[in-house]
Design a protein around this motif. Structure first.
Motif, PDB file in Angstrom:
ATOM      1  N   ILE A  23       0.830  -1.273   0.174  1.00 12.75           N
ATOM      2  CA  ILE A  23       0.086   0.052  -0.024  1.00 12.75           C
ATOM      3  C   ILE A  23       0.954   1.378   0.100  1.00 12.75           C
ATOM      4  N   ALA A  24       1.857   1.317   0.853  1.00  6.58           N
ATOM      5  CA  ALA A  24       2.842   2.498   0.794  1.00  6.58           C
ATOM      6  C   ALA A  24       3.707   2.568  -0.644  1.00  6.58           C
ATOM      7  N   THR A  25       3.879   1.383  -1.023  1.00  4.28           N
ATOM      8  CA  THR A  25       4.510   1.574  -2.555  1.00  4.28           C
ATOM      9  C   THR A  25       3.608   2.039  -3.708  1.00  4.28           C
ATOM     10  N   VAL A  26       2.371   1.679  -3.486  1.00  2.72           N
ATOM     11  CA  VAL A  26       1.118   2.199  -4.580  1.00  2.72           C
ATOM     12  C   VAL A  26       1.060   3.595  -4.253  1.00  2.72           C
ATOM     13  N   SER A  27       0.936   3.735  -3.083  1.00  2.79           N
ATOM     14  CA  SER A  27       0.720   5.429  -2.483  1.00  2.79           C
ATOM     15  C   SER A  27       1.773   6.132  -3.251  1.00  2.79           C
ATOM     16  N   THR A  28       3.008   5.702  -2.888  1.00  2.00           N
ATOM     17  CA  THR A  28       4.249   6.496  -3.344  1.00  2.00           C
ATOM     18  C   THR A  28       4.269   6.863  -4.975  1.00  2.00           C
ATOM     19  N   LEU A  29       3.867   5.596  -5.719  1.00  2.00           N
ATOM     20  CA  LEU A  29       3.987   5.738  -6.996  1.00  2.00           C
ATOM     21  C   LEU A  29       2.852   6.536  -7.540  1.00  2.00           C
ATOM     22  N   GLY A  30       1.724   6.530  -6.873  1.00  3.58           N
ATOM     23  CA  GLY A  30       0.676   7.237  -6.998  1.00  3.58           C
ATOM     24  C   GLY A  30       0.758   8.741  -7.036  1.00  3.58           C
ATOM     25  N   ALA A  31       1.459   9.251  -5.748  1.00  3.48           N
ATOM     26  CA  ALA A  31       1.743  10.237  -5.785  1.00  3.48           C
ATOM     27  C   ALA A  31       2.776  11.077  -6.719  1.00  3.48           C
ATOM     28  N   LEU A 121     -14.297  11.020  -4.265  1.00  5.99           N
ATOM     29  CA  LEU A 121     -13.082  10.567  -3.899  1.00  5.99           C
ATOM     30  C   LEU A 121     -11.888  11.583  -4.370  1.00  5.99           C
ATOM     31  N   THR A 122     -11.248  12.127  -3.416  1.00  2.00           N
ATOM     32  CA  THR A 122     -10.372  13.077  -3.802  1.00  2.00           C
ATOM     33  C   THR A 122      -9.025  12.706  -3.295  1.00  2.00           C
ATOM     34  N   ILE A 123      -7.722  13.161  -3.507  1.00  2.00           N
ATOM     35  CA  ILE A 123      -6.496  12.807  -3.112  1.00  2.00           C
ATOM     36  C   ILE A 123      -6.360  12.927  -1.755  1.00  2.00           C
ATOM     37  N   PRO A 124      -6.785  13.934  -1.233  1.00  3.07           N
ATOM     38  CA  PRO A 124      -6.651  13.821   0.520  1.00  3.07           C
ATOM     39  C   PRO A 124      -7.253  12.697   1.229  1.00  3.07           C
ATOM     40  N   LEU A 125      -8.716  12.080   0.525  1.00  5.34           N
ATOM     41  CA  LEU A 125      -9.229  11.042   0.950  1.00  5.34           C
ATOM     42  C   LEU A 125      -8.434   9.882   0.730  1.00  5.34           C
ATOM     43  N   LEU A 126      -7.948   9.796  -0.496  1.00  6.73           N
ATOM     44  CA  LEU A 126      -7.130   8.576  -0.895  1.00  6.73           C
ATOM     45  C   LEU A 126      -5.853   8.406   0.109  1.00  6.73           C
ATOM     46  N   SER A 127      -5.560   9.536   0.622  1.00  6.77           N
ATOM     47  CA  SER A 127      -4.273   9.499   1.762  1.00  6.77           C
ATOM     48  C   SER A 127      -4.850   8.984   2.835  1.00  6.77           C
ATOM     49  N   VAL A 128      -5.957   9.575   3.419  1.00  4.15           N
ATOM     50  CA  VAL A 128      -6.583   9.216   4.540  1.00  4.15           C
ATOM     51  C   VAL A 128      -6.529   7.573   4.687  1.00  4.15           C
ATOM     52  N   VAL A 129      -7.150   7.309   3.553  1.00  4.77           N
ATOM     53  CA  VAL A 129      -7.430   5.654   3.594  1.00  4.77           C
ATOM     54  C   VAL A 129      -6.360   4.743   3.290  1.00  4.77           C
TER      55      VAL A 129
END
Length: 148
Positions: A23-31, A121-129
């Motif tokens: 999840i951290a890797t997907v989040s990093t790549l997404g950002a 569904l916003t970027i901050p909400l994705l980050s919270v999840v």
């Protein structure tokens, strides 16, 4: 507790830490995709969230091979404050926190919604999840590994 049961707890903890790393890797790549490929503006609170998320993608796999239970604590030290910043950012975007606090005085306003999928569904909400799931997985791994 038998050694076989203890080994099973370690295996479960390993799987949970591995899931948190994914999840951290997907989040990093997404950002990185949003910023570097789509050229979306990055606010100050987004930068703080990146500061907490990006190291997770590097630290968590270091504790997997071989499995070191200490990586769970190291991950939680980054994930919990990251989740708090993400929650604050989401509350700011939702209008719960007044903009008069002004966490973003330069550059892009933190209350600006850059992307909205499905109307909510916003970027901050994705980050919270993402941060919440990482915290939950690491907390569960901590419980699994400490129950041996």
């Amino acid at each position: 507790m038998t050694e076989a049961a203890g080994g099973f707890g370690e295996q479960r903890a390993w799987g949970l830490v591995f899931a948190a790393w994914l999840i951290a890797t997907v989040s990093t790549l997404g950002a990185l995709f949003f910023g570097e490929v789509m050229h979306l503006p990055t606010c100050v609170l987004c930068w703080y969230q990146r500061i907490f998320m990006f190291p997770l993608a590097l630290i968590l796999p270091l504790g997997l091979f071989p499995f070191d239970r200490k990586v769970i604590r190291y991950g939680l030290v980054l994930a919990v404050p990251g989740a708090l910043v993400a929650l604050f950012h989401q509350l700011l975007v939702a209008g719960v926190v007044p903009e008069s606090i002004k966490p973003c005085v330069q550059g892009v306003p933190c209350s600006q919604t850059v992307i909205s999928w499905f109307g909510f569904l916003t970027i901050p909400l994705l980050s919270v999840v993402a941060f919440s799931v990482v915290v939950a997985l690491l907390a569960a791994a901590q419980l699994r590994s400490s129950n041996e």
